[in-house]
Design an enzyme around this catalytic site. Structure first.
Site, PDB file in Angstrom:
ATOM      1  N   LYS A 130     -21.072   1.193  48.928  1.00 26.48           N
ATOM      2  CA  LYS A 130     -21.514   1.751  50.212  1.00 26.48           C
ATOM      3  C   LYS A 130     -23.016   1.966  50.120  1.00 26.48           C
ATOM      4  CE  LYS A 130     -19.845   3.104  54.208  1.00 26.48           C
ATOM      5  NZ  LYS A 130     -18.692   2.623  54.980  1.00 26.48           N
ATOM      6  N   ASP A 170     -21.693   0.126  59.492  1.00 19.94           N
ATOM      7  CA  ASP A 170     -20.978   1.413  59.532  1.00 19.94           C
ATOM      8  C   ASP A 170     -21.677   2.189  60.649  1.00 19.94           C
ATOM      9  OD1 ASP A 170     -18.929   3.187  57.974  1.00 19.94           O
ATOM     10  OD2 ASP A 170     -20.650   4.500  58.169  1.00 19.94           O
TER      11      ASP A 170
HETATM   12  P1  NDP Z   1     -20.790   3.839  65.447  1.00 18.42           P
HETATM   13  O1  NDP Z   1     -22.163   4.171  65.041  1.00 18.42           O
HETATM   14  O2  NDP Z   1     -20.517   2.599  66.204  1.00 18.42           O
HETATM   15  O3  NDP Z   1     -20.173   5.062  66.290  1.00 18.42           O
HETATM   16  C1  NDP Z   1     -20.100   6.348  65.760  1.00 18.42           C
HETATM   17  C2  NDP Z   1     -19.546   7.281  66.829  1.00 18.42           C
HETATM   18  O4  NDP Z   1     -19.293   8.544  66.234  1.00 18.42           O
HETATM   19  C3  NDP Z   1     -20.514   7.518  67.971  1.00 18.42           C
HETATM   20  O5  NDP Z   1     -19.797   7.811  69.137  1.00 18.42           O
HETATM   21  C4  NDP Z   1     -21.285   8.756  67.468  1.00 18.42           C
HETATM   22  O6  NDP Z   1     -21.856   9.535  68.503  1.00 18.42           O
HETATM   23  C5  NDP Z   1     -20.180   9.530  66.793  1.00 18.42           C
HETATM   24  N1  NDP Z   1     -20.737  10.343  65.717  1.00 18.42           N
HETATM   25  C6  NDP Z   1     -21.468   9.910  64.661  1.00 18.42           C
HETATM   26  N2  NDP Z   1     -21.849  10.931  63.895  1.00 18.42           N
HETATM   27  C7  NDP Z   1     -21.346  12.038  64.489  1.00 18.42           C
HETATM   28  C8  NDP Z   1     -21.404  13.414  64.179  1.00 18.42           C
HETATM   29  N3  NDP Z   1     -22.055  13.861  63.089  1.00 18.42           N
HETATM   30  N4  NDP Z   1     -20.750  14.277  65.014  1.00 18.42           N
HETATM   31  C9  NDP Z   1     -20.094  13.824  66.114  1.00 18.42           C
HETATM   32  N5  NDP Z   1     -20.023  12.535  66.464  1.00 18.42           N
HETATM   33  C10 NDP Z   1     -20.635  11.653  65.658  1.00 18.42           C
HETATM   34  O7  NDP Z   1     -19.918   3.886  64.088  1.00 18.42           O
HETATM   35  P2  NDP Z   1     -18.500   3.247  63.796  1.00 18.42           P
HETATM   36  O8  NDP Z   1     -17.651   3.303  65.017  1.00 18.42           O
HETATM   37  O9  NDP Z   1     -18.700   1.974  63.101  1.00 18.42           O
HETATM   38  O10 NDP Z   1     -17.932   4.266  62.692  1.00 18.42           O
HETATM   39  C11 NDP Z   1     -17.163   5.435  63.045  1.00 18.42           C
HETATM   40  C12 NDP Z   1     -16.374   5.910  61.836  1.00 18.42           C
HETATM   41  O11 NDP Z   1     -15.506   4.841  61.384  1.00 18.42           O
HETATM   42  C13 NDP Z   1     -17.208   6.272  60.604  1.00 18.42           C
HETATM   43  O12 NDP Z   1     -16.551   7.315  59.908  1.00 18.42           O
HETATM   44  C14 NDP Z   1     -17.164   5.016  59.754  1.00 18.42           C
HETATM   45  O13 NDP Z   1     -17.397   5.271  58.386  1.00 18.42           O
HETATM   46  C15 NDP Z   1     -15.724   4.589  60.004  1.00 18.42           C
HETATM   47  N6  NDP Z   1     -15.430   3.185  59.725  1.00 18.42           N
HETATM   48  C16 NDP Z   1     -16.113   2.173  60.356  1.00 18.42           C
HETATM   49  C17 NDP Z   1     -15.805   0.869  60.103  1.00 18.42           C
HETATM   50  C18 NDP Z   1     -16.448  -0.257  60.846  1.00 18.42           C
HETATM   51  O14 NDP Z   1     -15.969  -1.404  60.699  1.00 18.42           O
HETATM   52  N7  NDP Z   1     -17.460  -0.030  61.662  1.00 18.42           N
HETATM   53  C19 NDP Z   1     -14.805   0.507  59.084  1.00 18.42           C
HETATM   54  C20 NDP Z   1     -14.074   1.630  58.546  1.00 18.42           C
HETATM   55  C21 NDP Z   1     -14.411   2.919  58.848  1.00 18.42           C
HETATM   56  P3  NDP Z   1     -23.455   9.458  68.767  1.00 18.42           P
HETATM   57  O15 NDP Z   1     -23.654   8.164  69.508  1.00 18.42           O
HETATM   58  O16 NDP Z   1     -23.772  10.661  69.555  1.00 18.42           O
HETATM   59  O17 NDP Z   1     -24.113   9.454  67.418  1.00 18.42           O
END
Ligand code: NDP
Length: 452
Positions: A130, A170
């Protein structure tokens, strides 16, 4: 609501805590695994004697580096870059890059540790890693994001490669960032290889990669419900987040006949009792991925939608909950509210979104609960399929990839049942199943490879 640990687990965690007290997320992730694996290792002496778990919690290698870049005003900006190469026993390091101001060593080590088990569960030959940076893409121009990505890759390219370490996206790293990172890698190394996954379709990306984590999470929830004699169709679903994972979880759940009533971002959540259908989701995708706006604007665009500033969606009545935003976004109190409101299934799209107290509530109430390392493994699984397509210089159709994704999620479910089903009932402990299932393959490979 603290529960006493098994004495052997406590002994193991005392040492972890003493050494890594300054890395709370990492300690939390290790404890979730240790609670299952320490008792398992006690019964399987070969793993105990070879100190497999003790070795697994120490990364094979960690890089921390300076990322200097020039913003649009011509001012110097400095960020910190990281890459954790956690475990390469079963394949090249594989795991995403996160760009978010909260990024630090503890968060990336927890993610890299989880990734080892997750990648093992996919059945594909991928080790765990990571990386990322405390850079915040929010509010930055495309030019600034490009400058940052180029500087970040200028250092990272020394340590990665298609056969050694293959990063992906991510939080904060989507198609735009992966494109800039790939461009800089190619420029510096003069190699067109599958060194990153999540690439654009024009330059080696796989169909269904953007959809894979969200789709896979829904496929997993469907498997859990079906195994329990129920179905996803007709269920009300609460989802947090509105990024990559949340968007495609929403899409697939709706396609399979469920009604998704919430999405969120770090400012608040929207509740749409009529359901977020395909048309409304298209609005959200444009809003979040192109205009880079806030979820609040959804409530302003559609009738009957309520917006809750600064709140999380767990108080909304639902059958199924999918936390798809970030770590520790669902605490014990929220878990109790979900259970009290009749929630029967929680499938994690995010990594470690449930706190230990929340997991305890789910386990005590014996609801279907899938930890992220099982239910969100679809993303890295399709990244593995992207690597295969790159190596073979071929491109599978969307139907082929989606079919393989579904099979992989079913296989992960079967592994969880194999190691997690209670002896005298049909109840599956998915935390136990996922941790033992993920551990065994890596542990056996480490045993075979000797003390390295
Ligand atoms: P994105 O950046 O596309 O989206 C993240 C989302 O979560 C946004 O809506 C963001 O809101 C919100 N968010 C982020 N940080 C916070 C916080 N501290 N408090 C509240 N809301 C928050 O990321 P992903 O969708 O790719 O990833 C989301 C989760 O899924 C993570 O935990 C990641 O590790 C996990 N994941 C992702 C994978 C992938 O293929 N992308 C694979 C496996 C797991 P805002 O826009 O306001 O920041």
């Amino acid at each position: 609501m603290e529960t006493a640990l098994d004495p052997k687990v406590q002994e193991f965690m005392d040492k972890v805590q003493a050494k890594y007290a300054h890395e709370p997320e990492f300690v939390q992730a290790v404890q979730e695994v240790a609670e299952v694996i320490v008792p398992y290792v006690e019964e399987n002496k070969k793993y105990k004697d070879a100190k497999i778990l003790e070795r697994m919690i120490v990364p094979e290698r960690v890089f921390i580096f300076r990322v200097p870049w020039l913003d649009d005003k011509g001012e110097y900006q400095i960020n910190t870059g990281y890459r954790i190469q956690m475990n390469s026993a079963i394949g090249p390091y594989k795991g995403g890059l996160r760009f978010h101001p909260s990024v630090n060593l503890s968060i990336l080590k927890f993610l890299a540790f989880e990734q080892v088990f997750k990648n093992s569960l996919t059945t594909l030959p991928m080790g765990g890693g990571k990386g990322g940076s405390d850079f915040d893409p929010k509010g930055k121009s495309d030019n600034e994001v490009m400058k940052f990505c180029q500087s970040f890759m200028t250092e990272l390219q020394k340590h990665i490669g298609a056969d050694t370490d293959v990063p992906a996206g991510d939080i904060g790293v989507g198609a735009r960032e992966v494109g800039y990172l790939f461009g800089q890698y190619k420029r510096l190394r003069d190699e067109f290889t599958g060194v990153l996954t999540g690439k654009g379709l024009e330059f080696g990306g796989s169909l269904i990669r953007p959809e894979a984590t969200g789709y896979g999470c829904v496929y997993f929830a469907e498997e859990m419900l079906t195994f329990a004699g129920d179905e996803l169709k007709g269920k009300t679903v609460v989802i947090s987040g509105s990024g990559n994972v949340a968007q495609y979880a929403c899409e697939k759940a709706t396609q399979l006949g469920a009604k998704v009533v919430t999405l969120s971002d770090s400012s608040g959540f929207v509740y749409d009792p009529n359901g977020i259908d395909a048309e409304k989701l298209a609005f959200i995708m444009e809003l979040k991925n192109v205009k880079r706006g806030r979820i609040k604007e959804y409530a302003e665009a559609f009738d009957g939608v309520e917006y809750y500033e600064g709140e999380k969606p767990w108080g909304i009545k639902c059958d199924v909950a999918m936390p798809c935003a970030t770590q520790n976004e669902l605490n014990g109190e929220a878990a109790q509210t979900l259970v009290n409101n009749g929630c029967i299934c929680v499938a994690e799209g995010a990594n470690m979104p449930s706190t230990p107290e929340a997991i305890h509530v789910f386990e005590q109430n014996k609801i279907l609960y899938a930890p992220g390392k099982a239910s969100n493994a679809g993303g890295v699984a399709v990244s593995g399929l992207e690597m295969s397509q790159n190596s073979n210089r071929i491109a599978w159709t969307a139907e082929e990839v989606d079919y393989k994704l579904k099979l992989i999620m079913q296989s992960i479910h079967q592994t969880c049942v194999k190691y997690g089903k209670e002896e005298h009932s049909d109840f599956v402990d998915y935390v136990k199943g996922a941790n033992i299932g993920g551990f065994v393959k890596v542990a056996d490979a480490m045993l075979a490879q000797g003390l390295v």
